[in-house]
Write a protein that holds these residues in place. Sequence first.
Motif, PDB file in Angstrom:
ATOM      1  N   MET A  20      11.413  38.463  -2.670  1.00  0.00           N
ATOM      2  CA  MET A  20      11.573  39.341  -3.823  1.00  0.00           C
ATOM      3  C   MET A  20      12.991  39.905  -3.929  1.00  0.00           C
ATOM      4  SD  MET A  20       8.649  38.953  -5.098  1.00  0.00           S
ATOM      5  CE  MET A  20       8.872  40.047  -6.497  1.00  0.00           C
ATOM      6  N   LYS A  21      13.696  40.043  -2.835  1.00  0.00           N
ATOM      7  CA  LYS A  21      15.027  40.636  -2.885  1.00  0.00           C
ATOM      8  C   LYS A  21      16.043  39.725  -3.570  1.00  0.00           C
ATOM      9  CE  LYS A  21      17.154  41.219   1.041  1.00  0.00           C
ATOM     10  NZ  LYS A  21      17.404  41.519   2.475  1.00  0.00           N
ATOM     11  N   LYS A  22      15.700  38.449  -3.763  1.00  0.00           N
ATOM     12  CA  LYS A  22      16.608  37.530  -4.452  1.00  0.00           C
ATOM     13  C   LYS A  22      16.752  37.912  -5.928  1.00  0.00           C
ATOM     14  CE  LYS A  22      15.333  33.639  -1.428  1.00  0.00           C
ATOM     15  NZ  LYS A  22      16.636  33.394  -0.780  1.00  0.00           N
ATOM     16  N   HIS A  23      15.690  38.501  -6.500  1.00  0.00           N
ATOM     17  CA  HIS A  23      15.709  38.945  -7.901  1.00  0.00           C
ATOM     18  C   HIS A  23      14.990  40.291  -7.940  1.00  0.00           C
ATOM     19  CE1 HIS A  23      17.131  34.992  -9.208  1.00  0.00           C
ATOM     20  NE2 HIS A  23      16.258  34.490  -8.361  1.00  0.00           N
ATOM     21  N   GLN A  24      15.735  41.354  -7.752  1.00  0.00           N
ATOM     22  CA  GLN A  24      15.152  42.645  -7.448  1.00  0.00           C
ATOM     23  C   GLN A  24      14.443  43.310  -8.621  1.00  0.00           C
ATOM     24  OE1 GLN A  24      17.896  45.208  -5.404  1.00  0.00           O
ATOM     25  NE2 GLN A  24      18.306  43.732  -3.793  1.00  0.00           N
ATOM     26  N   ASP A  25      14.668  42.862  -9.813  1.00  0.00           N
ATOM     27  CA  ASP A  25      14.007  43.466 -10.976  1.00  0.00           C
ATOM     28  C   ASP A  25      12.835  42.638 -11.486  1.00  0.00           C
ATOM     29  OD1 ASP A  25      15.703  45.664 -11.030  1.00  0.00           O
ATOM     30  OD2 ASP A  25      17.190  44.624 -12.255  1.00  0.00           O
ATOM     31  N   ASP A  26      12.439  41.633 -10.713  1.00  0.00           N
ATOM     32  CA  ASP A  26      11.359  40.743 -11.140  1.00  0.00           C
ATOM     33  C   ASP A  26      10.133  40.903 -10.251  1.00  0.00           C
ATOM     34  OD1 ASP A  26      12.998  39.723 -13.075  1.00  0.00           O
ATOM     35  OD2 ASP A  26      13.538  37.923 -11.961  1.00  0.00           O
ATOM     36  N   THR A  27       8.959  40.754 -10.860  1.00  0.00           N
ATOM     37  CA  THR A  27       7.723  40.644 -10.093  1.00  0.00           C
ATOM     38  C   THR A  27       7.454  39.166  -9.830  1.00  0.00           C
ATOM     39  OG1 THR A  27       6.284  40.460 -12.030  1.00  0.00           O
ATOM     40  CG2 THR A  27       6.823  42.697 -11.266  1.00  0.00           C
ATOM     41  N   ILE A  28       6.384  38.880  -9.126  1.00  0.00           N
ATOM     42  CA  ILE A  28       6.037  37.495  -8.848  1.00  0.00           C
ATOM     43  C   ILE A  28       5.754  36.729 -10.135  1.00  0.00           C
ATOM     44  CG2 ILE A  28       3.572  38.009  -8.577  1.00  0.00           C
ATOM     45  CD1 ILE A  28       5.617  35.461  -6.520  1.00  0.00           C
ATOM     46  N   TYR A  29       5.299  37.456 -11.174  1.00  0.00           N
ATOM     47  CA  TYR A  29       5.013  36.813 -12.455  1.00  0.00           C
ATOM     48  C   TYR A  29       6.294  36.355 -13.154  1.00  0.00           C
ATOM     49  CZ  TYR A  29       0.415  38.910 -11.780  1.00  0.00           C
ATOM     50  OH  TYR A  29      -0.803  39.270 -11.270  1.00  0.00           O
ATOM     51  N   ASP A  30       7.426  36.968 -12.824  1.00  0.00           N
ATOM     52  CA  ASP A  30       8.710  36.531 -13.370  1.00  0.00           C
ATOM     53  C   ASP A  30       9.312  35.402 -12.543  1.00  0.00           C
ATOM     54  OD1 ASP A  30       8.870  38.596 -15.436  1.00  0.00           O
ATOM     55  OD2 ASP A  30       9.142  39.988 -13.766  1.00  0.00           O
ATOM     56  N   LYS A  37       8.281  26.657 -17.002  1.00  0.00           N
ATOM     57  CA  LYS A  37       7.314  27.410 -17.802  1.00  0.00           C
ATOM     58  C   LYS A  37       5.884  26.937 -17.600  1.00  0.00           C
ATOM     59  CE  LYS A  37      10.412  28.919 -21.510  1.00  0.00           C
ATOM     60  NZ  LYS A  37      10.664  28.910 -22.971  1.00  0.00           N
ATOM     61  N   VAL A  38       5.678  25.611 -17.629  1.00  0.00           N
ATOM     62  CA  VAL A  38       4.305  25.096 -17.565  1.00  0.00           C
ATOM     63  C   VAL A  38       3.691  25.355 -16.194  1.00  0.00           C
ATOM     64  CG1 VAL A  38       2.855  23.043 -17.728  1.00  0.00           C
ATOM     65  CG2 VAL A  38       4.779  23.338 -19.302  1.00  0.00           C
ATOM     66  N   LEU A  39       4.368  24.883 -15.139  1.00  0.00           N
ATOM     67  CA  LEU A  39       3.844  25.080 -13.790  1.00  0.00           C
ATOM     68  C   LEU A  39       3.832  26.565 -13.428  1.00  0.00           C
ATOM     69  CD1 LEU A  39       2.733  23.800 -11.267  1.00  0.00           C
ATOM     70  CD2 LEU A  39       5.066  23.439 -10.436  1.00  0.00           C
ATOM     71  N   ILE A  64       0.747  28.098 -14.860  1.00  0.00           N
ATOM     72  CA  ILE A  64      -0.438  27.737 -14.070  1.00  0.00           C
ATOM     73  C   ILE A  64      -0.499  28.562 -12.785  1.00  0.00           C
ATOM     74  CG2 ILE A  64      -1.568  25.886 -12.784  1.00  0.00           C
ATOM     75  CD1 ILE A  64      -0.406  23.927 -14.844  1.00  0.00           C
ATOM     76  N   LEU A  65       0.630  28.678 -12.093  1.00  0.00           N
ATOM     77  CA  LEU A  65       0.670  29.439 -10.841  1.00  0.00           C
ATOM     78  C   LEU A  65       0.406  30.921 -11.083  1.00  0.00           C
ATOM     79  CD1 LEU A  65       3.719  27.711  -9.102  1.00  0.00           C
ATOM     80  CD2 LEU A  65       1.300  27.468  -8.511  1.00  0.00           C
ATOM     81  N   ASN A  66       0.972  31.445 -12.162  1.00  0.00           N
ATOM     82  CA  ASN A  66       0.700  32.845 -12.498  1.00  0.00           C
ATOM     83  C   ASN A  66      -0.772  33.070 -12.803  1.00  0.00           C
ATOM     84  OD1 ASN A  66       3.230  33.996 -12.147  1.00  0.00           O
ATOM     85  ND2 ASN A  66       3.873  33.595 -14.240  1.00  0.00           N
ATOM     86  N   SER A  67      -1.380  32.098 -13.469  1.00  0.00           N
ATOM     87  CA  SER A  67      -2.809  32.208 -13.766  1.00  0.00           C
ATOM     88  C   SER A  67      -3.633  32.228 -12.483  1.00  0.00           C
ATOM     89  CB  SER A  67      -3.255  31.040 -14.652  1.00  0.00           C
ATOM     90  OG  SER A  67      -2.547  31.037 -15.879  1.00  0.00           O
ATOM     91  N   CYS A  68      -3.223  31.426 -11.497  1.00  0.00           N
ATOM     92  CA  CYS A  68      -3.923  31.405 -10.208  1.00  0.00           C
ATOM     93  C   CYS A  68      -3.814  32.758  -9.500  1.00  0.00           C
ATOM     94  CB  CYS A  68      -3.357  30.302  -9.321  1.00  0.00           C
ATOM     95  SG  CYS A  68      -3.690  28.622  -9.909  1.00  0.00           S
ATOM     96  N   ILE A  69      -2.628  33.369  -9.573  1.00  0.00           N
ATOM     97  CA  ILE A  69      -2.438  34.670  -8.940  1.00  0.00           C
ATOM     98  C   ILE A  69      -3.283  35.735  -9.640  1.00  0.00           C
ATOM     99  CG2 ILE A  69      -0.759  36.511  -8.529  1.00  0.00           C
ATOM    100  CD1 ILE A  69       1.306  34.441  -7.999  1.00  0.00           C
ATOM    101  N   ILE A  70      -3.326  35.668 -10.963  1.00  0.00           N
ATOM    102  CA  ILE A  70      -4.155  36.620 -11.721  1.00  0.00           C
ATOM    103  C   ILE A  70      -5.619  36.466 -11.329  1.00  0.00           C
ATOM    104  CG2 ILE A  70      -5.017  37.157 -14.028  1.00  0.00           C
ATOM    105  CD1 ILE A  70      -2.198  36.439 -15.070  1.00  0.00           C
ATOM    106  N   VAL A  71      -6.076  35.236 -11.196  1.00  0.00           N
ATOM    107  CA  VAL A  71      -7.463  34.987 -10.792  1.00  0.00           C
ATOM    108  C   VAL A  71      -7.722  35.548  -9.397  1.00  0.00           C
ATOM    109  CG1 VAL A  71      -9.129  33.187 -10.177  1.00  0.00           C
ATOM    110  CG2 VAL A  71      -7.777  32.985 -12.275  1.00  0.00           C
ATOM    111  N   PHE A  72      -6.757  35.371  -8.488  1.00  0.00           N
ATOM    112  CA  PHE A  72      -6.922  35.901  -7.134  1.00  0.00           C
ATOM    113  C   PHE A  72      -7.046  37.416  -7.147  1.00  0.00           C
ATOM    114  CE2 PHE A  72      -4.956  37.891  -3.425  1.00  0.00           C
ATOM    115  CZ  PHE A  72      -5.754  37.398  -2.406  1.00  0.00           C
ATOM    116  N   PHE A  73      -6.138  38.085  -7.846  1.00  0.00           N
ATOM    117  CA  PHE A  73      -6.197  39.546  -7.912  1.00  0.00           C
ATOM    118  C   PHE A  73      -7.476  40.014  -8.602  1.00  0.00           C
ATOM    119  CE2 PHE A  73      -1.366  39.671  -7.598  1.00  0.00           C
ATOM    120  CZ  PHE A  73      -1.385  40.201  -6.321  1.00  0.00           C
ATOM    121  N   MET A  74      -7.897  39.294  -9.631  1.00  0.00           N
ATOM    122  CA  MET A  74      -9.124  39.676 -10.337  1.00  0.00           C
ATOM    123  C   MET A  74     -10.342  39.482  -9.435  1.00  0.00           C
ATOM    124  SD  MET A  74     -10.152  41.041 -13.143  1.00  0.00           S
ATOM    125  CE  MET A  74      -8.848  40.794 -14.364  1.00  0.00           C
ATOM    126  N   CYS A  75     -10.340  38.411  -8.651  1.00  0.00           N
ATOM    127  CA  CYS A  75     -11.434  38.203  -7.690  1.00  0.00           C
ATOM    128  C   CYS A  75     -11.451  39.319  -6.654  1.00  0.00           C
ATOM    129  CB  CYS A  75     -11.288  36.846  -7.003  1.00  0.00           C
ATOM    130  SG  CYS A  75     -11.687  35.431  -8.044  1.00  0.00           S
TER     131      CYS A  75
END
Length: 364
Positions: free
Chosen positions: A64-74, A82-84, A87-98
Amino acid sequence: MKKYALNEITVMQYILLIHSTQLGFGLLSLPADLAMYAGTDGWISLLIGWALAVLASLFIVQVMKKHQDDTIYDLFPRYFGKVLGFILNSCIIVFFMCGFFVSFFSAVGFFKLELLANTPNFLLVLLFALPTYQLARNNVRILARYAEITFWSFMWIMLVILYPLKEAHWLYLLPVLKDGWGPVLKAVNPTGLSFLGFEISFILYPFLKHKEKAAMGIIVGNTITLVIYMVVILICFLFFSPDDITSYKYPTLKVLKIIEFRFMERIEIIVLVAYLFLIFRVWTSYLYASTFGISQLLGKQDHEPFVRLTMIVVLLVSTFYRPSSTGFASLLLRFGQVGWYFSFALPFFLLAYTSVFTRKGGLQ
């Protein structure tokens, strides 16, 4: 101007928010889970689990320190396109929602069995859902303040748990490593669920005011969790015999039930009510992380509508889903297994990937 300057949190809030996301159902069930695999050597497994959690946490900070103003979603769209990245962001959202659904319904099932057996399931879910919505719809700073207030307000629980030490049998811990390292290493797996929550740093990092202290903060957060779990585990190991502890699903609750004062009985009821305020922090953090991700994915500024929609879904699900004690125990076990891959393996992969590959003009 910083992207999240209006919602910055202090180092102490960062520490306690990470810790509060970790301190969940393991406080009740972890002693029995460790004893099942490693007997009274389970405390060694807990130390190993803590070391793995700290190591994975430090890898998160390095990523995260490589881009200090970004979250994992950025970061995912930045590194993978963009496409991949979508997809990866959607997987993370599903994990947090689970994580939200599992911790929420497990808590509802537990309190229904222990305290409110005659309360209709829908009504109990509604009672849990209303404060969850009120808390999760706010920004990170509000969540951090809640974590900070509840941490200091309920420190007295540790004093209550220490009370049975007067009847401790220290010989129960001996001999150390009586069956070798095999059972100890097998018992590391259940600790994964208990230390899950540090992955929330993927979301919290850009909100941290003093980012140079992120590594120290995440280590301290994990260590506070370790200390609390270690105290609870040792109390249970010293109170119950090695053969007796595995016969209880929630040894911590059993210990609390035998505590009596001249001026008060049924102390476990008071502790469970206080524990409810603490465990609320787990699923609200996961709910915020997932709905915040949805808003980022859809280009929305406010995540509140998605929190509201999620709570409506929860209420609808509660009309036909009533998990038994074995049911929510199975849910926690499965989520813990998935959590090993997400929370422990993903930081290692991301650091390796971001250190070797660059995209779109290079990454710093």
